[in-house]
Design a protein around this motif. Structure first.
Motif, PDB file in Angstrom:
ATOM      1  N   ALA A 199       5.996 -25.344 -20.989  1.00  0.00           N
ATOM      2  CA  ALA A 199       6.061 -25.302 -19.523  1.00  0.00           C
ATOM      3  C   ALA A 199       5.612 -26.625 -18.898  1.00  0.00           C
ATOM      4  O   ALA A 199       6.289 -27.155 -18.008  1.00  0.00           O
ATOM      5  N   THR A 200       4.491 -27.173 -19.362  1.00  0.00           N
ATOM      6  CA  THR A 200       4.012 -28.435 -18.780  1.00  0.00           C
ATOM      7  C   THR A 200       4.932 -29.597 -19.156  1.00  0.00           C
ATOM      8  O   THR A 200       5.140 -30.515 -18.353  1.00  0.00           O
ATOM      9  N   THR A 201       5.497 -29.545 -20.353  1.00  0.00           N
ATOM     10  CA  THR A 201       6.425 -30.597 -20.791  1.00  0.00           C
ATOM     11  C   THR A 201       7.691 -30.580 -19.947  1.00  0.00           C
ATOM     12  O   THR A 201       8.128 -31.625 -19.441  1.00  0.00           O
ATOM     13  N   VAL A 202       8.284 -29.427 -19.780  1.00  0.00           N
ATOM     14  CA  VAL A 202       9.519 -29.306 -19.004  1.00  0.00           C
ATOM     15  C   VAL A 202       9.255 -29.665 -17.541  1.00  0.00           C
ATOM     16  O   VAL A 202      10.011 -30.439 -16.936  1.00  0.00           O
ATOM     17  N   TYR A 203       8.181 -29.119 -16.972  1.00  0.00           N
ATOM     18  CA  TYR A 203       7.877 -29.404 -15.564  1.00  0.00           C
ATOM     19  C   TYR A 203       7.680 -30.900 -15.328  1.00  0.00           C
ATOM     20  O   TYR A 203       8.263 -31.471 -14.402  1.00  0.00           O
TER      21      TYR A 203
END
Length: 174
Positions: A153-157
């Motif tokens: 989630a943090t990578t994609v965001y």
């Protein structure tokens, strides 16, 4: 050589030590590896603070500091994929984001622009490092799923944010 740059080099030097300890797999190896990983992670925060606070920002540091972070995180993630604690697609998402953002930065540099690290990128790095620490300590399927979800989630965001804020870089490219 500045203190900040020495810390960056130390972080890189700790990566093979971290991996050797993990792969030796002796009693308590994960605890030793955790300690080494935490020290390496702390050098990331220390070198950035020292570079800014004591005006030790160098071209070497601008290049090597983020590269050292990626090397440390990718080394740990490769280990977790190999031992079955993390699916390969998670590592692939992280790798793809890193290559995409690095490529965008290279295009921007050609245009005389520098794309600074965004807050979401810092959150991604910190949360990934914390999750990898947790995965070293606790070999729980539920915790692995939660950590993988946080990492993805943090990578994609952060990847989406980098591109959304800097999409004009590609419009200006030849």
């Amino acid at each position: 050589m500045t203190t900040a740059n020495k810390l960056t080099i130390m972080r890189i030097a700790l990566i093979p030590v971290f991996l050797v300890v993990l792969y030796l797999d002796f009693a308590g190896a994960r605890w030793w590896a955790l300690g080494i990983f935490i020290v390496a992670c702390l050098t990331d925060f220390a070198d950035g603070y020292i570079a800014r606070h004591y005006n030790q920002i160098t071209n070497f540091g601008k290049f090597m500091d983020p590269l050292a972070d990626k090397m440390l995180v990718m080394a740990a993630m490769c280990y977790f994929v190999e031992c079955g604690q993390m699916p390969g697609w998670c590592l692939a998402i992280v790798l793809l984001r890193e290559f995409a953002v690095s490529g965008m930065r290279l295009v921007a540099v050609e245009q005389g622009r520098v794309i600074a690290a965004a807050w979401s990128g810092k959150v991604k790095t910190a949360s990934t490092m914390v999750c990898l620490c947790l995965m070293l300590v606790f070999q729980s399927n539920l915790l692995n799923v939660v950590c993988i979800a946080v990492i993805v989630a943090t990578t994609v965001y952060s990847g989406i944010e980098y591109f959304a804020k800097n999409l004009d870089v590609f419009k200006e490219a030849d």
